[in-house]
Write a protein that holds these residues in place. Sequence first.
Motif, PDB file in Angstrom:
ATOM      1  N   GLU A 131       0.818  -1.155  -0.013  1.00  0.00           N
ATOM      2  CA  GLU A 131      -0.062   0.162  -0.094  1.00  0.00           C
ATOM      3  C   GLU A 131       0.670   1.176   0.031  1.00  0.00           C
ATOM      4  OE1 GLU A 131      -3.197  -0.229  -0.530  1.00  0.00           O
ATOM      5  OE2 GLU A 131      -3.140  -2.238  -0.433  1.00  0.00           O
ATOM      6  N   ALA A 132       0.448   2.395  -0.162  1.00  0.00           N
ATOM      7  CA  ALA A 132       1.015   3.701  -0.265  1.00  0.00           C
ATOM      8  C   ALA A 132       1.913   3.853   1.102  1.00  0.00           C
ATOM      9  CB  ALA A 132       0.059   4.860  -0.297  1.00  0.00           C
ATOM     10  N   CYS A 133       1.612   3.871   2.166  1.00  0.00           N
ATOM     11  CA  CYS A 133       2.330   3.999   3.186  1.00  0.00           C
ATOM     12  C   CYS A 133       3.650   2.956   3.073  1.00  0.00           C
ATOM     13  CB  CYS A 133       1.570   3.890   4.627  1.00  0.00           C
ATOM     14  SG  CYS A 133       0.748   2.133   4.687  1.00  0.00           S
ATOM     15  N   GLU A 134       3.151   1.737   2.912  1.00  0.00           N
ATOM     16  CA  GLU A 134       4.454   0.749   2.844  1.00  0.00           C
ATOM     17  C   GLU A 134       5.417   0.987   1.682  1.00  0.00           C
ATOM     18  OE1 GLU A 134       2.201  -3.348   4.367  1.00  0.00           O
ATOM     19  OE2 GLU A 134       1.422  -2.504   2.257  1.00  0.00           O
ATOM     20  N   ILE A 135       4.972   1.722   0.627  1.00  0.00           N
ATOM     21  CA  ILE A 135       5.695   1.920  -0.446  1.00  0.00           C
ATOM     22  C   ILE A 135       6.878   3.191   0.118  1.00  0.00           C
ATOM     23  CG2 ILE A 135       5.714   3.000  -2.700  1.00  0.00           C
ATOM     24  CD1 ILE A 135       3.336   1.452  -3.375  1.00  0.00           C
ATOM     25  N   SER A 136       6.018   4.062   0.629  1.00  0.00           N
ATOM     26  CA  SER A 136       6.933   5.325   1.285  1.00  0.00           C
ATOM     27  C   SER A 136       7.716   4.747   2.214  1.00  0.00           C
ATOM     28  CB  SER A 136       5.833   6.276   1.856  1.00  0.00           C
ATOM     29  OG  SER A 136       4.685   6.624   1.041  1.00  0.00           O
ATOM     30  N   ARG A 137       7.595   3.801   3.139  1.00  0.00           N
ATOM     31  CA  ARG A 137       8.339   3.584   4.266  1.00  0.00           C
ATOM     32  C   ARG A 137       9.455   2.901   3.332  1.00  0.00           C
ATOM     33  NH1 ARG A 137       8.643  -1.672   6.591  1.00  0.00           N
ATOM     34  NH2 ARG A 137       6.543  -2.128   6.008  1.00  0.00           N
ATOM     35  N   ALA A 138       9.371   2.021   2.592  1.00  0.00           N
ATOM     36  CA  ALA A 138      10.333   1.257   1.769  1.00  0.00           C
ATOM     37  C   ALA A 138      11.446   2.201   1.139  1.00  0.00           C
ATOM     38  CB  ALA A 138       9.577   0.088   0.939  1.00  0.00           C
ATOM     39  N   THR A 139      10.745   2.975   0.576  1.00  0.00           N
ATOM     40  CA  THR A 139      11.662   4.061  -0.270  1.00  0.00           C
ATOM     41  C   THR A 139      12.399   5.163   0.603  1.00  0.00           C
ATOM     42  OG1 THR A 139       9.835   4.266  -1.920  1.00  0.00           O
ATOM     43  CG2 THR A 139      11.482   5.964  -2.019  1.00  0.00           C
ATOM     44  N   CYS A 140      11.954   5.378   1.892  1.00  0.00           N
ATOM     45  CA  CYS A 140      12.596   6.267   2.801  1.00  0.00           C
ATOM     46  C   CYS A 140      13.675   5.440   3.338  1.00  0.00           C
ATOM     47  CB  CYS A 140      11.792   6.409   3.995  1.00  0.00           C
ATOM     48  SG  CYS A 140      10.493   7.919   3.286  1.00  0.00           S
ATOM     49  N   GLU A 141      13.468   4.197   3.614  1.00  0.00           N
ATOM     50  CA  GLU A 141      14.643   3.221   4.094  1.00  0.00           C
ATOM     51  C   GLU A 141      15.564   3.311   2.983  1.00  0.00           C
ATOM     52  OE1 GLU A 141      11.735   0.402   6.520  1.00  0.00           O
ATOM     53  OE2 GLU A 141      12.746  -0.408   4.730  1.00  0.00           O
ATOM     54  N   SER A 142      15.150   2.965   1.586  1.00  0.00           N
ATOM     55  CA  SER A 142      16.377   2.802   0.487  1.00  0.00           C
ATOM     56  C   SER A 142      17.142   4.428   0.510  1.00  0.00           C
ATOM     57  CB  SER A 142      15.581   2.458  -0.519  1.00  0.00           C
ATOM     58  OG  SER A 142      16.736   2.316  -1.570  1.00  0.00           O
ATOM     59  N   VAL A 143      16.406   5.161   0.628  1.00  0.00           N
ATOM     60  CA  VAL A 143      16.997   6.565   0.380  1.00  0.00           C
ATOM     61  C   VAL A 143      18.038   6.772   1.514  1.00  0.00           C
ATOM     62  CG1 VAL A 143      16.712   9.119   0.556  1.00  0.00           C
ATOM     63  CG2 VAL A 143      15.224   7.668  -0.985  1.00  0.00           C
ATOM     64  N   LEU A 144      17.679   6.666   2.784  1.00  0.00           N
ATOM     65  CA  LEU A 144      18.609   6.672   3.812  1.00  0.00           C
ATOM     66  C   LEU A 144      19.504   5.657   3.859  1.00  0.00           C
ATOM     67  CD1 LEU A 144      15.868   7.321   6.630  1.00  0.00           C
ATOM     68  CD2 LEU A 144      17.313   9.256   6.012  1.00  0.00           C
ATOM     69  N   GLU A 145      19.634   4.561   3.629  1.00  0.00           N
ATOM     70  CA  GLU A 145      20.768   3.452   3.718  1.00  0.00           C
ATOM     71  C   GLU A 145      21.678   3.911   2.448  1.00  0.00           C
ATOM     72  OE1 GLU A 145      21.360  -1.288   3.307  1.00  0.00           O
ATOM     73  OE2 GLU A 145      19.320  -0.483   3.204  1.00  0.00           O
ATOM     74  N   ASN A 146      21.162   4.050   1.222  1.00  0.00           N
ATOM     75  CA  ASN A 146      21.784   4.183   0.160  1.00  0.00           C
ATOM     76  C   ASN A 146      22.548   5.718   0.326  1.00  0.00           C
ATOM     77  OD1 ASN A 146      21.699   1.782  -1.654  1.00  0.00           O
ATOM     78  ND2 ASN A 146      19.509   2.196  -1.324  1.00  0.00           N
ATOM     79  N   GLY A 147      22.045   6.523   0.766  1.00  0.00           N
ATOM     80  CA  GLY A 147      22.695   7.820   1.093  1.00  0.00           C
ATOM     81  C   GLY A 147      24.127   7.447   1.599  1.00  0.00           C
ATOM     82  N   SER A 148      24.266   6.633   2.770  1.00  0.00           N
ATOM     83  CA  SER A 148      25.542   6.172   3.090  1.00  0.00           C
ATOM     84  C   SER A 148      26.306   5.509   2.018  1.00  0.00           C
ATOM     85  CB  SER A 148      25.316   5.212   4.250  1.00  0.00           C
ATOM     86  OG  SER A 148      26.471   4.953   4.900  1.00  0.00           O
ATOM     87  N   ASP A 149      25.824   4.417   1.509  1.00  0.00           N
ATOM     88  CA  ASP A 149      26.630   3.566   0.605  1.00  0.00           C
ATOM     89  C   ASP A 149      26.939   4.347  -0.752  1.00  0.00           C
ATOM     90  OD1 ASP A 149      26.320   1.525   2.348  1.00  0.00           O
ATOM     91  OD2 ASP A 149      24.542   0.294   1.293  1.00  0.00           O
ATOM     92  N   ALA A 150      26.163   4.898  -1.162  1.00  0.00           N
ATOM     93  CA  ALA A 150      26.321   5.599  -2.458  1.00  0.00           C
ATOM     94  C   ALA A 150      26.821   6.925  -2.423  1.00  0.00           C
ATOM     95  CB  ALA A 150      24.934   5.515  -3.360  1.00  0.00           C
TER      96      ALA A 150
END
Length: 313
Positions: A131-150
């Motif tokens: 759902e929209a909230c779950e998609i938002s959560r997954a995307t925020c997690e990816s942005v924050l984590e990959n901000g460190s890695d990438a």
Amino acid sequence: MWIVILAATLVDQIWGEPRRFHPLVGLGWWISTVEKHVYGSSQSNTGNLVAGLIGWCLVIAPIMLAAIYLDRLLEGFWHIFLAVLTLYLAIGRKSLIEHAQRVYQPLLKDDLEDARQQVAMLVSRDTGQLEACEISRATCESVLENGSDALFAAIFWFAVAGIPGVVLYRVVNTLDAMWGYRSERYLYFGRVAARVDDIMNWIPARLTALSYALAGWHWQISKNTFNAAIRCWWEQGRNWKSPNAGPVMAAGAGALGIRLGGGGIYHGQHVAGPVLGEGRPAAVMDIDRACTLVFHALLIWLAVLLIITWVGS
């Protein structure tokens, strides 16, 4: 050093990742080629572990020899040019933001089908029923984590060890992305790749977590966000499956005042996970807020590196 880092981030901001002939494509081919030759049919866990170590060394050795040779060979303008080019190719902030925006824009239009397809390119969980909230959560997690890695880890290793440092980090990180799985095939074969990546990301991840906390404090003009980010990092980050992603995402979620984590569907089965952050659940607008937090953290890094360069000179 600072001028090179600033130039590389500006080039990334203007052009983003190369659409053709990206060195990481060639690196992926080289890693796959080595894997085909060293991965055997051994039923021994020790045998697979040794094969993974040999494969890791075979991938790393020629690339690092070339990086060290060029670093010592070139001088003046050409050395600076190579440094900017290498760091630019190693970071990917604009690409990360573009991927996040491809999820964000369909969500604004309530186009869940398109958003699910786009977020599937960012995360490994099943996205077909999110759902929209779950998609938002997954995307925020990816942005924050990959901000460190990438972004931040590459800048860190360039600041510490120049061209060879950032090349080593990017190769190690790519090896982990291709071999660092806990599947039957890679559980032992990819263990060296996963552990070395954990080691190289340990300090950058915690510096990233601190910069997220500082960026949230500055952005929202509230000491509470800083305290929340530090508290979530310390209390929740250690419980995450990744020793480096946990502190980064927990601090970012605390700075944004949202909740992330909590598990997801992987290969048809629900996998539980700890909650990261505090406050309300992640919403659509938090994707854009997470992207802004990464940008503000980058400004903090550039300011600190400028001070270090000025003091050192």
